[in-house]
Design a protein around this motif. Sequence first.
Motif, PDB file in Angstrom:
ATOM      1  N   ASP A 144       0.828  -1.184  -0.031  1.00 37.66           N
ATOM      2  CA  ASP A 144       0.086   0.059  -0.003  1.00 37.66           C
ATOM      3  C   ASP A 144       0.874   1.263  -0.040  1.00 37.66           C
ATOM      4  O   ASP A 144       0.351   2.483  -0.595  1.00 37.66           O
ATOM      5  CB  ASP A 144      -0.988  -0.057   1.347  1.00 37.66           C
ATOM      6  CG  ASP A 144      -1.851  -1.058   1.218  1.00 37.66           C
ATOM      7  OD1 ASP A 144      -2.657  -1.185   0.367  1.00 37.66           O
ATOM      8  OD2 ASP A 144      -2.015  -1.944   2.145  1.00 37.66           O
ATOM      9  N   LEU A 145       2.019   1.222   0.828  1.00 40.69           N
ATOM     10  CA  LEU A 145       2.639   2.573   0.915  1.00 40.69           C
ATOM     11  C   LEU A 145       4.157   2.026   1.161  1.00 40.69           C
ATOM     12  O   LEU A 145       4.418   0.891   1.681  1.00 40.69           O
ATOM     13  CB  LEU A 145       2.050   3.129   1.971  1.00 40.69           C
ATOM     14  CG  LEU A 145       2.785   4.446   2.392  1.00 40.69           C
ATOM     15  CD1 LEU A 145       1.602   5.550   2.791  1.00 40.69           C
ATOM     16  CD2 LEU A 145       3.629   4.361   3.511  1.00 40.69           C
ATOM     17  N   TYR A 274       3.233   5.936  -2.797  1.00 38.24           N
ATOM     18  CA  TYR A 274       2.110   4.861  -2.833  1.00 38.24           C
ATOM     19  C   TYR A 274       1.696   4.776  -4.233  1.00 38.24           C
ATOM     20  O   TYR A 274       1.843   5.685  -5.200  1.00 38.24           O
ATOM     21  CB  TYR A 274       0.821   5.196  -2.029  1.00 38.24           C
ATOM     22  CG  TYR A 274       0.778   6.678  -1.706  1.00 38.24           C
ATOM     23  CD1 TYR A 274      -0.103   7.583  -2.941  1.00 38.24           C
ATOM     24  CD2 TYR A 274       1.013   7.476  -0.748  1.00 38.24           C
ATOM     25  CE1 TYR A 274      -0.539   8.644  -2.553  1.00 38.24           C
ATOM     26  CE2 TYR A 274       0.815   8.782  -0.466  1.00 38.24           C
ATOM     27  CZ  TYR A 274      -0.029   9.487  -1.552  1.00 38.24           C
ATOM     28  OH  TYR A 274      -0.114  10.753  -1.199  1.00 38.24           O
ATOM     29  N   VAL A 284      -4.833   4.055   3.880  1.00 36.67           N
ATOM     30  CA  VAL A 284      -3.288   4.459   3.420  1.00 36.67           C
ATOM     31  C   VAL A 284      -3.156   6.119   3.486  1.00 36.67           C
ATOM     32  O   VAL A 284      -1.976   6.631   3.557  1.00 36.67           O
ATOM     33  CB  VAL A 284      -3.426   4.132   1.797  1.00 36.67           C
ATOM     34  CG1 VAL A 284      -2.121   4.492   1.103  1.00 36.67           C
ATOM     35  CG2 VAL A 284      -3.846   2.659   1.755  1.00 36.67           C
TER      36      VAL A 284
END
Length: 319
Positions: A144-145, A274, A284
């Motif tokens: 996600d990140l 991201y 997120v």
Amino acid sequence: METMIDNLVELTIFDKVASAGSLTGAANELGLSLAVVSKRLATLEARMGVRLLNRTTRRQSMTQEGERFHLHCVRILAEVQQAEAVMQHSRTDIEGHLRVTAPRMLGTRYLAALAAQFQAMHPALRIELVLSDDVVDLVEQGIDLALRFGVLDDSTMTARHIADSELVLCAAPDYLRRFGSPDTPAALSTHNCILYGTRSTRHWLFQHEGKPVSAEVNATFLCNDGNAAKALALAGGGIFLKSIWDVGSELRDGTLVRVLGRYVIPSAPLHVVYPHALHLAPRVRHFADYALKSLRGEWELLTDKASASTQFNSLAQQP
């Protein structure tokens, strides 16, 4: 090919006609004209190939097929409403599974702590840390990140700048008391230096007043691990070159002291990255904001302390 999901309006109209008891009642509830309701119902019956309602000028009743079909319609519409409710919920609540990647050093020293703090504020959230010094493909690995050093070279990613990082020269106070502190990069040739990993070159590059400065160093210790290099420095083994993110705590508590603070050694900036900027899940978006704020604050503390620690240099040369 047209499917039932493409015709939820017709299912909704049929359900309203069945519950209202008339086309007119359904039209009033839905805010549609009687002609529209009648036409959409006729279209539904034509596609199904059966009559769903028996209608006269005075009354209507569902056929046997209509009653059976209505039971399915009620369930389908309820599922759709529940799905919409879940999506509305997910757009506002911070929950679910968040996967975050970072270099091992940064993950161990900073990410783990801020992840624990963030999860404590959002107990429904599960956080998975994927720590690796390799550049992880966020899309392929389902990340996600990321916290990442360097310049972003993928235009499909969104990068938010955290800080312009730098490398610093450090040594233990005990070493500086014994050997003094170098005044210029050239003086490093007379000091014990610790080389490690990709920085095992015997030439260190600096910038001073906008000009590049190169210095040849005396490699007293060589190793292939940054943590081992720091351990050697903490033990008084010599001067070594490290990211300020990795020696910030030691600079803060005085177990390491920055030397040659007037000379800058730029390194790759730190970003939070991201895959998609549009329609980010709350977990997120909010974690990115939290990491950005936390690490910027940490950076300010590190740079202030690192600058102040250079004041030790003159004291270190006193008997």
